[in-house]
Design an enzyme around this catalytic site. Structure first.
Site, PDB file in Angstrom:
ATOM      1  N   GLY A 235       0.812  -1.213   0.000  1.00 58.43           N
ATOM      2  CA  GLY A 235       0.000   0.000   0.000  1.00 58.43           C
ATOM      3  C   GLY A 235       0.840   1.254   0.000  1.00 58.43           C
ATOM      4  O   GLY A 235       0.627   2.162  -0.782  1.00 58.43           O
ATOM      5  N   PHE A 236       1.790   1.349   0.952  1.00 62.98           N
ATOM      6  CA  PHE A 236       2.698   2.496   1.049  1.00 62.98           C
ATOM      7  C   PHE A 236       1.955   3.813   1.215  1.00 62.98           C
ATOM      8  O   PHE A 236       2.438   4.869   0.822  1.00 62.98           O
ATOM      9  CB  PHE A 236       3.623   2.558  -0.170  1.00 62.98           C
ATOM     10  N   GLY A 463       2.436  -5.984   5.372  1.00 65.34           N
ATOM     11  CA  GLY A 463       3.628  -6.734   5.053  1.00 65.34           C
ATOM     12  C   GLY A 463       4.787  -6.261   5.899  1.00 65.34           C
ATOM     13  O   GLY A 463       5.918  -6.746   5.771  1.00 65.34           O
ATOM     14  N   THR A 464       4.505  -5.308   6.801  1.00 67.18           N
ATOM     15  CA  THR A 464       5.544  -4.732   7.649  1.00 67.18           C
ATOM     16  C   THR A 464       5.809  -5.552   8.902  1.00 67.18           C
ATOM     17  O   THR A 464       6.760  -5.277   9.624  1.00 67.18           O
ATOM     18  CB  THR A 464       5.144  -3.308   8.055  1.00 67.18           C
ATOM     19  N   ALA A 506       2.371   0.555  15.430  1.00 67.74           N
ATOM     20  CA  ALA A 506       3.057  -0.302  16.398  1.00 67.74           C
ATOM     21  C   ALA A 506       3.014   0.302  17.796  1.00 67.74           C
ATOM     22  O   ALA A 506       2.791  -0.402  18.783  1.00 67.74           O
ATOM     23  CB  ALA A 506       4.502  -0.549  15.959  1.00 67.74           C
ATOM     24  N   GLY A 700       8.033   2.392  10.148  1.00 67.08           N
ATOM     25  CA  GLY A 700       7.519   2.121   8.816  1.00 67.08           C
ATOM     26  C   GLY A 700       7.954   3.115   7.754  1.00 67.08           C
ATOM     27  O   GLY A 700       8.022   2.775   6.575  1.00 67.08           O
ATOM     28  N   GLU A 701       8.254   4.349   8.144  1.00 63.72           N
ATOM     29  CA  GLU A 701       8.519   5.381   7.140  1.00 63.72           C
ATOM     30  C   GLU A 701       9.901   6.003   7.240  1.00 63.72           C
ATOM     31  O   GLU A 701      10.413   6.517   6.248  1.00 63.72           O
ATOM     32  CB  GLU A 701       7.456   6.475   7.256  1.00 63.72           C
TER      33      GLU A 701
END
Length: 734
Positions: A235-236, A463-464, A506, A700-701
């Protein structure tokens, strides 16, 4: 409640718990879902960038074999306006009228018995347009401009006076082309109605948001909408808003009274789910001759849709980056006839970092100062905005460890001074400050009589690694082996959770699971509070801990009993407890902070043919407590690869006459492949974060931020060419 257990599970490089179902093909992605009687939909899209539909002819399409319905603005039932949600505007319903606001806008949806029939019939729809000139250029003076659109502009001190009196000044402009999210999995929607209840399988990073939007538009109670997404396919950021095609699919299912599936094509992914907007940034710096920053002025302009505008504050992190007394930031959004931009990994921050960290590198050369030393001279020991100490910050350690692992000391500071045969060699670096984000979240945990645990929350896993780290955290909190814990997500009927975006899931989910585990311990102690058969009768939560499937005294592990013993003795199948977190940093004695990092890059340039290669990269990250070293490293390396694409390859090309995306396939839109990816070294530094009950930060980023600046800075070191636009092309290097 902080569990003290015999063996740490957190941090272990545990294999993904969802790995087996993925590699065996058993993971149900939205496009895999089927139902008895399922039919298929195809979209008809506009072939102009602006104007109105003067005539739409669906007769031939409606009469085609297998076709059940063709919906257009002429026959679609009225829907309520979509609500505005966090991070994105209300999506514009494309069939509300005959107006066209961008090329590729949905103008009809065709439903047929098979995919092939739906696609063939969609080609039979004839549309005539009254065309008007589309606004397509970020510099077009006719385009509407929103100033300070997100209310995030910041000011401290007197920037104008500081720049005027500074010993050294800097003033340059940076541009970044639009990029498009290209997850491997094509976005899909499957919608099914059960009387007045709507069930949707959707490629979303935020089931609760999708439920809210669908419920509002269709006039349903939220509990009558269920959104399912156990697996997404990437997705991103593209899944942080409900796209119009999802609403159309649900509407089509209600119309034909059968389940409907719509899977976007790859070209439709470019026009239907958003993209990183194009940006123009101006950075002005003022400094003393010894490298002390006295002023930062950062102006960011990004593109938005003519009637919708995403959130892309390129200057958001700038006030927190360095200890500078005079800082001003300015944001603008230019409205154009383009598909509405949306979130793409580290929105705003990754663009802002490219401009500021490139500017600092230029300043370092002006001052004949090592780029790391310049950053250390302006290191923010406390928050420059609030004056509070950080909840944690190991950026100084990132610089030290990253430089050591990279071999920064071997760098000759003179440009064009390092060679390897025909290759010019360049070293570049960038510092990274990422923002803090945490949202309200709930989780539920049950312990069953067989000693297993079941945890759940309406989160998502892009998927992270959410499945895996949530399982690890639950196992550690309860003192259970990993194999005795199951974690479920991706269902809006589960306890509500925020989006998988903003690098906050998270932290939010971890805090909610932490609270649920504490409440579950209290529930067990409540059951045995007056139980004379229990060795823990009358004990309080501070007296005990949970480990090895038992509750026992902290100071005497031999005194305790298993979960199974307690549940069996009291004839209980299970005990369940909920946990919730609603973070409000106001009033805290520390400034909650996101991740920090330092990037170090070696590039090689063959000037004769304009070839640029990233040879190696070292990333040192302060991510707080690492939940799983393997998935954390994967997060950083995957995001780094995206950063290489942003720096060297990715550019969404809009035809200047029509607004058509000219490279809307993976044959024409370039993304990094294995040959483009060098040796990527990732090291984690730092300690537990004080604001998080679990001690973690979002990862994540942050992995994409700083890549572009470090590469551009390395290119300058190698060649002497200062490139201020992305992507860096062959033409820039010849």
């Amino acid at each position: 409640m902080t569990a003290v257990i015999g063996r740490d599970i957190l941090g272990d490089p545990v294999d993904r718990v969802d790995g087996p179902v993925k590699v065996t093909g058993a993971a149900p992605y939205p496009s895999d879902v089927t139902y008895p009687g399922l039919v298929h939909a195809a979209l008809v899209q506009s072939t102009i960038g602006a104007g109105t539909i003067s005539r739409i002819d669906t007769v031939a399409a409606g009469a085609a074999r297998g076709v059940l319905t063709v919906l257009t603005y002429e026959n679609v039932p009225a829907l309520a306006e979509a609500p505005k949600v966090l991070l994105s505007p209300a999506p514009r319903f494309p069939l509300k009228d005959n107006r066209i606001v961008h090329y590729g806008q949905h103008v009809a949806i065709v439903v047929a018995e098979t995919v092939e029939q739906a696609v063939a019939a969609a080609r039979l729809v004839r549309v005539d347009y009254a065309t008007t000139e589309a606004l397509l250029d970020i510099d077009d003076p006719r385009a509407p401009v929103d100033r300070n659109p997100w209310g995030m502009e910041n000011s401290r001190g007197d920037v104008t006076a500081a720049l005027a009196s500074a010993e050294v000044t800097y003033d340059e402009t940076f541009t970044i082309s639009a990029e498009t999210n290209n997850p491997m999995g094509l976005f899909a929607t499957v919608a099914r109605w059960e009387d007045d209840r709507l069930v949707v399988h959707e490629s979303t990073q935020w089931p609760m948001m999708a439920r809210q939007v669908l419920a509002t538009m269709f006039g349903l109670p939220e509990q009558n909408v269920r959104v399912l997404v156990p697996f997404i396919g990437g997705g991103f950021g593209a899944g942080l808003r409900l796209p119009p095609h999802a609403v159309l699919t649900a509407l089509a299912a209600r119309t034909v009274q059968r389940p409907v599936k719509l899977v976007l094509t790859r070209p439709q992914m470019f026009t239907s789910i958003g993209h990183r907007p194009a940006t123009v940034q101006r950075v002005r710096l003022g400094a003393t001759r010894d490298g002390q920053l006295v002023a930062i002025d950062h102006e960011g302009t990004s593109t938005g849709g003519i009637e919708e505008g995403g959130v892309e504050p390129t200057t958001m992190v700038t006030p927190e980056m360095y200890a500078c007394p005079n800082v001003a930031t300015h944001d603008r959004q230019v409205r154009l006839n383009i598909p509405n931009p949306g979130a793409m990994r580290a929105p705003g921050t990754v663009e802002g970092n490219f401009a500021v960290e490139s500017a600092l590198d230029e300043l370092a050369y002006l001052l004949h100062c090592d780029p790391i030393q310049l950053r250390l001279r302006n290191y923010a020991e406390v928050s420059p905005v609030s004056g509070l100490p950080w909840s944690s910050k190991a950026l100084r350690e990132c610089y030290r460890v990253g430089a050591q692992r990279f071999g920064w000391q071997r760098r000759n500071p003179e440009v064009r001074s390092m060679r390897d045969g025909d290759w010019l060699v360049g070293y570049g670096m960038a510092g990274v400050t990422f923002h803090w984000y945490q949202a309200p979240c709930q989780a539920r945990i049950s312990i069953r009589r067989d000693g297993t645990a079941y945890a759940r929350s309406a989160a998502t896993d892009l998927g992270t690694g959410t499945y895996t780290v949530a399982t690890q955290l639950t196992a550690e909190l309860l003192g259970l082996d990993l194999g005795r814990v199951r974690f479920d997500l991706g269902d809006s009927d589960l306890p509500p959770a925020p989006q998988s975006g903003g690098s906050g899931l998270a932290m939010s989910l971890g805090a909610a699971l932490h609270a649920a585990a504490g409440n579950l311990l209290r529930a067990f102690l409540g059951v045995i509070a007056t139980d004379e058969r229990s060795p823990l009768r009358g004990r309080g939560v501070d007296d005990v801990t949970m480990s090895t499937g038992r509750i026992h005294l902290v100071d005497d592990p031999s005194v305790g009993e298993t979960y199974t013993d307690i549940l069996t003795r009291h004839d209980l199948a299970e005990l369940t407890a909920d946990g919730a977190v609603d973070p409000t940093p106001e009033g805290a004695d520390v400034e909650p902070v996101g991740a920090f990092a330092a990037r170090f890059v070696e590039v090689r340039v063959d000037e004769e043919i304009g070839r640029l290669r990233v040879a190696r990269m070292v990333t040192a990250v302060d991510g707080g407590r690492i939940l799983n070293e393997k998935t954390a490293r994967s997060q950083i390396t995957g995001a780094t690869v995206m950063g290489i694409g942003m720096s060297l390859l990715e550019q969404t090309e809009f035809d200047p006459g029509t607004g058509r995306i000219a490279n809307a396939t993976l044959g024409d839109y370039l993304v990094p492949v294995s040959a483009d990816v060098p040796d990527l070294d990732v090291v984690f530094v730092g300690e537990r974060d004080r604001f998080s009950p679990v001690g973690i930060k979002g990862l994540g980023e942050v992995g994409i931020v700083g890549v572009a600046a470090a590469i551009a800075n390395a290119v300058h070191h190698a060649t002497g060419r200062r490139i201020r636009s992305l992507p860096i092309t062959v033409e820039d290097l010849l």
